[in-house]
Design a protein around this motif. Structure first.
Motif, PDB file in Angstrom:
ATOM      1  N   GLU A   4      26.243  28.902  53.447  1.00 18.32           N
ATOM      2  CA  GLU A   4      26.470  30.202  54.420  1.00 18.32           C
ATOM      3  C   GLU A   4      27.852  30.158  54.835  1.00 18.32           C
ATOM      4  O   GLU A   4      28.833  30.833  55.447  1.00 18.32           O
ATOM      5  CB  GLU A   4      25.833  29.828  55.328  1.00 18.32           C
ATOM      6  N   ARG A   5      28.187  28.973  54.473  1.00 18.24           N
ATOM      7  CA  ARG A   5      29.788  28.339  54.430  1.00 18.24           C
ATOM      8  C   ARG A   5      29.943  28.480  55.740  1.00 18.24           C
ATOM      9  O   ARG A   5      31.064  28.386  57.095  1.00 18.24           O
ATOM     10  CB  ARG A   5      30.777  29.666  53.390  1.00 18.24           C
ATOM     11  N   ALA A   6      29.526  27.331  56.794  1.00 19.75           N
ATOM     12  CA  ALA A   6      29.019  27.228  58.391  1.00 19.75           C
ATOM     13  C   ALA A   6      28.870  26.081  59.097  1.00 19.75           C
ATOM     14  O   ALA A   6      28.483  25.010  57.951  1.00 19.75           O
ATOM     15  CB  ALA A   6      28.436  28.217  59.597  1.00 19.75           C
ATOM     16  N   ILE A  18      37.180  24.680  57.371  1.00 20.06           N
ATOM     17  CA  ILE A  18      37.340  23.686  58.451  1.00 20.06           C
ATOM     18  C   ILE A  18      37.817  23.326  59.194  1.00 20.06           C
ATOM     19  O   ILE A  18      37.976  21.876  58.021  1.00 20.06           O
ATOM     20  CB  ILE A  18      35.261  23.995  59.228  1.00 20.06           C
ATOM     21  N   ILE A  72      39.812  27.629  61.338  1.00 16.15           N
ATOM     22  CA  ILE A  72      39.111  28.099  60.732  1.00 16.15           C
ATOM     23  C   ILE A  72      40.196  29.123  59.489  1.00 16.15           C
ATOM     24  O   ILE A  72      40.835  30.117  59.787  1.00 16.15           O
ATOM     25  CB  ILE A  72      37.524  28.844  60.690  1.00 16.15           C
ATOM     26  N   GLY A  74      37.568  30.171  54.462  1.00 16.16           N
ATOM     27  CA  GLY A  74      36.550  29.623  55.126  1.00 16.16           C
ATOM     28  C   GLY A  74      36.335  28.156  55.354  1.00 16.16           C
ATOM     29  O   GLY A  74      35.518  27.135  56.748  1.00 16.16           O
ATOM     30  N   GLY A 118      32.253  29.630  61.508  1.00  9.04           N
ATOM     31  CA  GLY A 118      32.155  30.095  60.495  1.00  9.04           C
ATOM     32  C   GLY A 118      33.469  30.832  60.371  1.00  9.04           C
ATOM     33  O   GLY A 118      33.401  31.943  61.836  1.00  9.04           O
TER      34      GLY A 118
END
Length: 318
Positions: free
Chosen positions: A224-226, A280, A274, A278, A240
């Protein structure tokens, strides 16, 4: 008349016969003496014409028989001892076999260190495993490492390992996972800046969790790239490129040139940026500066709405 022993073998006078002394002048005594000599010769007690005395022959024969019987007894004892050794060896082999039969090999409990007594293990065709506890509760280990508990009522609960690889079932029982089953490297988790003594643990395929100092927790969702930061107060911050929000607290979001976004968690104090791809960057309230990377093969290129996380409209707050 008196019959006594003389010399030699004790059976005669010059030739070893019985000694018969005359103690009376009666003629009957001589007759008795002649009768005794005749009886001794008839029995072979005295030597006759160079032959051995009869009783000595008997004695020698009995000694020979005794020797033969002794040899036979010794041979029988040797055979008995050999047979006993063979029987004992067979008994030991049988005992070892019975121990193997009575005590089968313990089941493979991977990825758990141990399971409650009476647990049955079954491998699944998809590569997963089912652990059925004695009370009927089942724990399923998926091929991707995901853990779920299936209750007696059919309810399914996702299990997430906590610090130290402890998995807690819905009824409160705890299971311990092997360290290698949950531990991943900092690089595999895509996290930079973690203390060297803190290892991320894999809670599912593409998902890992890190227990941080001062009661903070970091969950990273690679697909989910979060990421989500759990705070000691019970609030959370979801981070995200397509989703920045707080659960239980407000998060201020600002746009940064180049498609990046800045954020500040009002209550917990986390802040960072961010990037458009993506990545962080977060300065946490406990003093850790972390960088979280995601794989580049998902085709999203950081575009909002390109993954499974619902997109949300983020706008700068004053």
């Amino acid at each position: 008349m008196v019959v006594g022993n003389g010399y030699g073998y004790g059976y005669g006078e010059e030739d070893g016969g019985p000694i018969i002394e005359q103690t009376s002048s009666s003629e009957s005594h001589y007759e008795l003496m002649a009768l005794a000599r005749l009886l001794a010769a008839g029995l072979g007690v005295t030597d006759g014409e160079g032959e051995e005395p009869y009783l000595r022959k008997i004695r020698d024969g009995l000694a020979e028989i005794k020797g033969i019987l002794q040899q036979s007894h010794d041979a029988s004892e040797a055979l008995r001892a050999e047979a006993q050794t063979v029987l004992e060896a067979h008994a030991e082999s049988a005992q070892q076999y019975m121990q193997v039969v009575d005590q089968p090999m313990p089941p493979d409990l991977d990825p758990f260190v141990a399971m409650p007594t009476g647990t049955a293990v079954r491998d699944l065709p998809d590569g997963g495993r089912i652990f059925t506890l004695a009370d009927g509760v089942m724990v399923r280990v998926g091929p991707d490492g995901r853990l779920t508990a299936i209750g007696m009522d059919g309810s399914v609960t996702l299990l997430e390992p906590a610090r130290g690889g402890v998995v807690t079932l819905p009824d409160g029982r705890e299971l311990m996972l092997k360290p290698e089953a949950v531990r991943v490297t900092h690089e595999a988790a895509g996290i930079e800046g973690l203390p060297l003594d803190i290892d991320p643990i894999q809670t599912a395929q593409g998902r890992c969790r890190v227990e941080l100092p001062d009661g903070y927790r970091l969950d990273v969702f690679q697909s989910e790239r979060a990421a989500m930061i759990g705070n000691p107060a019970g609030t959370s911050v979801v981070l995200g490129i397509s989703r920045i929000e707080g659960v239980g607290e407000d998060v201020e979001v600002r746009l940064v040139p180049g498609g990046a976004k800045g954020f500040t968690a009002v209550e917990s104090g986390h802040k960072g940026v961010i990037e458009a791809d993506g990545t962080i960057h977060v300065a946490m309230a406990n003093g850790l500066d972390l960088v979280i990377h995601f794989p580049d093969d998902d085709g999203s290129n950081g575009n909002p709405g390109s993954d499974s996380v619902p997109a949300c409209i983020c706008e700068e707050r004053d």
